[in-house]
Design an enzyme around this catalytic site. Sequence first.
Site, PDB file in Angstrom:
ATOM      1  N   GLN A   1      -5.529   3.677  -6.604  1.00 50.60           N
ATOM      2  CA  GLN A   1      -6.665   3.938  -5.719  1.00 50.60           C
ATOM      3  C   GLN A   1      -6.998   5.415  -5.916  1.00 50.60           C
ATOM      4  OE1 GLN A   1      -5.894   4.188  -1.529  1.00 50.60           O
ATOM      5  NE2 GLN A   1      -7.943   3.513  -0.951  1.00 50.60           N
TER       6      GLN A   1
ATOM      7  N   GLU B   1      -9.567   0.518  16.197  1.00 50.36           N
ATOM      8  CA  GLU B   1      -8.846   1.761  15.914  1.00 50.36           C
ATOM      9  C   GLU B   1      -9.040   2.708  17.097  1.00 50.36           C
ATOM     10  OE1 GLU B   1      -6.766   2.413  13.008  1.00 50.36           O
ATOM     11  OE2 GLU B   1      -7.004   0.309  13.477  1.00 50.36           O
TER      12      GLU B   1
ATOM     13  N   TYR C   1      42.930  13.700  -9.978  1.00 48.68           N
ATOM     14  CA  TYR C   1      41.599  13.397 -10.497  1.00 48.68           C
ATOM     15  C   TYR C   1      41.756  12.431 -11.658  1.00 48.68           C
ATOM     16  CZ  TYR C   1      37.243  13.556 -13.007  1.00 48.68           C
ATOM     17  OH  TYR C   1      36.092  13.172 -13.648  1.00 48.68           O
TER      18      TYR C   1
ATOM     19  N   ARG D   1      57.609  21.632 -20.432  1.00 52.81           N
ATOM     20  CA  ARG D   1      57.432  22.579 -19.339  1.00 52.81           C
ATOM     21  C   ARG D   1      58.232  23.842 -19.651  1.00 52.81           C
ATOM     22  NH1 ARG D   1      61.547  19.325 -15.733  1.00 52.81           N
ATOM     23  NH2 ARG D   1      59.942  17.779 -15.398  1.00 52.81           N
TER      24      ARG D   1
ATOM     25  N   ASN E   1       6.324   8.956   8.769  1.00 50.98           N
ATOM     26  CA  ASN E   1       5.426  10.023   8.319  1.00 50.98           C
ATOM     27  C   ASN E   1       6.132  11.362   8.226  1.00 50.98           C
ATOM     28  OD1 ASN E   1       2.962   8.378   8.401  1.00 50.98           O
ATOM     29  ND2 ASN E   1       3.395   8.314  10.589  1.00 50.98           N
TER      30      ASN E   1
ATOM     31  N   ARG F   1       3.073  15.121   5.552  1.00 51.97           N
ATOM     32  CA  ARG F   1       3.895  15.512   6.710  1.00 51.97           C
ATOM     33  C   ARG F   1       5.393  15.439   6.445  1.00 51.97           C
ATOM     34  NH1 ARG F   1       1.700  12.009  11.424  1.00 51.97           N
ATOM     35  NH2 ARG F   1       0.759  10.786   9.759  1.00 51.97           N
TER      36      ARG F   1
ATOM     37  N   LEU G   1       0.846  -1.199   0.000  1.00 52.69           N
ATOM     38  CA  LEU G   1       0.000   0.000   0.000  1.00 52.69           C
ATOM     39  C   LEU G   1       0.880   1.247   0.000  1.00 52.69           C
ATOM     40  CD1 LEU G   1      -2.901  -0.864   2.472  1.00 52.69           C
ATOM     41  CD2 LEU G   1      -2.554  -1.538   0.089  1.00 52.69           C
ATOM     42  N   ALA G   2       0.688   2.060  -1.013  1.00 49.49           N
ATOM     43  CA  ALA G   2       1.523   3.259  -1.145  1.00 49.49           C
ATOM     44  C   ALA G   2       0.726   4.431  -1.684  1.00 49.49           C
ATOM     45  CB  ALA G   2       2.698   2.957  -2.067  1.00 49.49           C
TER      46      ALA G   2
HETATM   47  C1  UD1 Z   1      -3.008   1.667  10.411  1.00 53.02           C
HETATM   48  C2  UD1 Z   1      -3.928   0.660  11.121  1.00 53.02           C
HETATM   49  C3  UD1 Z   1      -3.701   0.746  12.617  1.00 53.02           C
HETATM   50  C4  UD1 Z   1      -2.265   0.471  12.921  1.00 53.02           C
HETATM   51  C5  UD1 Z   1      -1.356   1.422  12.141  1.00 53.02           C
HETATM   52  C6  UD1 Z   1       0.078   1.003  12.300  1.00 53.02           C
HETATM   53  C7  UD1 Z   1      -5.929   0.545   9.718  1.00 53.02           C
HETATM   54  C8  UD1 Z   1      -7.343   0.930   9.578  1.00 53.02           C
HETATM   55  N1  UD1 Z   1      -5.300   0.989  10.798  1.00 53.02           N
HETATM   56  O1  UD1 Z   1      -3.434   2.967  10.850  1.00 53.02           O
HETATM   57  O2  UD1 Z   1      -4.507  -0.222  13.277  1.00 53.02           O
HETATM   58  O3  UD1 Z   1      -2.025   0.575  14.311  1.00 53.02           O
HETATM   59  O4  UD1 Z   1      -1.656   1.382  10.736  1.00 53.02           O
HETATM   60  O5  UD1 Z   1       0.916   1.970  11.764  1.00 53.02           O
HETATM   61  O6  UD1 Z   1      -5.397  -0.173   8.881  1.00 53.02           O
HETATM   62  N2  UD1 Z   1      -3.285   3.698   2.584  1.00 53.02           N
HETATM   63  C9  UD1 Z   1      -3.694   3.676   1.278  1.00 53.02           C
HETATM   64  N3  UD1 Z   1      -4.949   4.076   0.968  1.00 53.02           N
HETATM   65  C10 UD1 Z   1      -5.832   4.470   1.921  1.00 53.02           C
HETATM   66  C11 UD1 Z   1      -5.403   4.495   3.263  1.00 53.02           C
HETATM   67  C12 UD1 Z   1      -4.135   4.101   3.566  1.00 53.02           C
HETATM   68  O7  UD1 Z   1      -2.923   3.308   0.388  1.00 53.02           O
HETATM   69  O8  UD1 Z   1      -6.978   4.796   1.560  1.00 53.02           O
HETATM   70  C13 UD1 Z   1      -1.928   3.271   2.904  1.00 53.02           C
HETATM   71  C14 UD1 Z   1      -1.040   4.375   3.433  1.00 53.02           C
HETATM   72  O9  UD1 Z   1      -0.340   5.004   2.404  1.00 53.02           O
HETATM   73  C15 UD1 Z   1      -0.108   3.634   4.374  1.00 53.02           C
HETATM   74  C16 UD1 Z   1      -0.981   2.482   4.885  1.00 53.02           C
HETATM   75  O10 UD1 Z   1      -1.995   2.305   3.936  1.00 53.02           O
HETATM   76  O11 UD1 Z   1       0.998   3.081   3.678  1.00 53.02           O
HETATM   77  C17 UD1 Z   1      -1.535   2.730   6.271  1.00 53.02           C
HETATM   78  O12 UD1 Z   1      -2.366   3.850   6.285  1.00 53.02           O
HETATM   79  P1  UD1 Z   1      -2.352   4.906   7.469  1.00 53.02           P
HETATM   80  O13 UD1 Z   1      -3.262   6.017   7.111  1.00 53.02           O
HETATM   81  O14 UD1 Z   1      -0.965   5.241   7.825  1.00 53.02           O
HETATM   82  O15 UD1 Z   1      -3.020   4.049   8.634  1.00 53.02           O
HETATM   83  P2  UD1 Z   1      -2.933   4.365  10.189  1.00 53.02           P
HETATM   84  O16 UD1 Z   1      -3.964   5.354  10.527  1.00 53.02           O
HETATM   85  O17 UD1 Z   1      -1.549   4.644  10.569  1.00 53.02           O
HETATM   86 MG    MG Z   2       0.237   5.198   9.544  1.00 52.42          MG
END
Ligand code: UD1
Ligand code: MG
Length: 457
Positions: free
Chosen positions: A78, A158, A352, A426, A230, A18, A11-12
């Site tokens: 996404q 959460e 160099y 030289r 972050n 931030r 997931l990226a």
């Molecule tokens: C998530 C977990 C939380 C955990 C924490 C650990 C969920 C709902 N919560 O929360 O339980 O303790 O990680 O760090 O999973 N991303 C997407 N698309 C989205 C949302 C997120 O690609 O729509 C990706 C973000 O880029 C990231 C990852 O998913 O790489 C996690 O998302 P993030 O928003 O950081 O979740 P947390 O609120 O930290």
């Molecule tokens: Mg996170």
Amino acid sequence: MPRRTCLAIVLAAGEGTRMRSSTPKVLHELAGRSLLAHVMKTASAVGADALAIVVGPDHGAVAAEALAFAPKTQIFEQRERRGTAHAVLSARMAIAKDADDILVIFADTPLVRADTLAKLRNALAEGVAVAVLGFKPADPQGYGRLVMHGPDLVAIREERDATPEERMIDLCNGGLMAIAGKQALAILGRIGNANAKGEYYLTDAVAIARDMGLKAVAIETSEDDVRGINTKVQLAEAEAVLQQRLRTAALEAGVTMIAPETVHLSADTKFGKDVTVEPNVVFGPGVTVEDGATIRSFSHLEGAHVGKGARVGPFARLRPGADLGEDVHIGNFVEVKEAKIEAGAKANHLAYIGDARVGEGANVGAGTITCNYDGVAKHRTDIGKGAFIGSNSALVAPVKIGDGAYIGTGTVVTKDVPAGALAIARAKQTVKEGWAKRLRQVKALGKNLSGKKPKKS
Ligand code: UD1
Ligand code: MG
């Protein structure tokens, strides 16, 4: 038992605001490698046969980095950020291919180790439907909490949705998860968004699996393993953790480091046996150091190969394409770029050497410069075996110096020099007897050499 197949979904799609940077978050680097490449490498190491990445809109650069690492990576977009489960389901086409194990990993959690992910896969192999990484952070604020019932994981709550009692739980969700491929779409399809954020939470997979009569477990790991990034502060903290791991691995592999805490390594730095690294050395990406070589203090290396028994530094700079053969000596204030320095050749001080070959056993004197750039194009210098380049020579490329040739000190070499020849050019030296002595005498009288008093200014 047949080998289990595995799909890793990275997931990226996050914005990474931030980081306060125009570079997407997951393209920032740790130990010379992007966060994204770190997790992809780890996914491969844990045996993922297929890699999928979920990117946000306008994330062409992120997709390009993924493809550069693994050309067969499946890229999914996404469009709207509607939660981690929604992100995973963006890769529905890949999930539908029915891998045995599905690993969901976050691109901003780069320190997770292959061994840790392997534990998640092992749980699936034992019949668990959802395996989650748990950890006990110093400060649990902001993390999902793991609700346990004896050894069973019952739910992930959460923080925003947790009761005060649930918030007291110190075991938190690391975020990364393994889901049994056979049940994945059924579980993910049932995740809704009736929660405080109105998002589709991947974490709901646990309660849903339990509802379906399936088993979920938590596997505890260290905070470092699931450290998320972050901000630039967290990036620097993660770098420190990774450097520590890399140094320990190098020491365990037999590298001698006198002050390891001052040595900066890259994730891909390779060392042979009996290598010594003195304090304050920086290894950028792409460096290999062969057996018995010594890298002395304050040297900076990137994209370089250091042959067996070679000596580099102190204060040397090896740039990409520097290829040092066996027993080569590169000394203080010598810069080498895109150049092959053959066995036993030496450039011990202030030089160099760029776009060049220095033949076996050749000696490059102090102050030698390969003038490789004419302001438009780069040209090559070729120095033959056993040649001797006198100090302060300028080798104006393209130019060839034959085997065993001798270049007189201070020569500007503009034409090829045949093997065994001497080239010297030289300015002729003039000597004026007594001149300096007379200068001091007239100065003492407050006059200049013509005998007149200098004008007051
Ligand atoms: C998530 C977990 C939380 C955990 C924490 C650990 C969920 C709902 N919560 O929360 O339980 O303790 O990680 O760090 O999973 N991303 C997407 N698309 C989205 C949302 C997120 O690609 O729509 C990706 C973000 O880029 C990231 C990852 O998913 O790489 C996690 O998302 P993030 O928003 O950081 O979740 P947390 O609120 O930290
Ligand atoms: Mg996170």
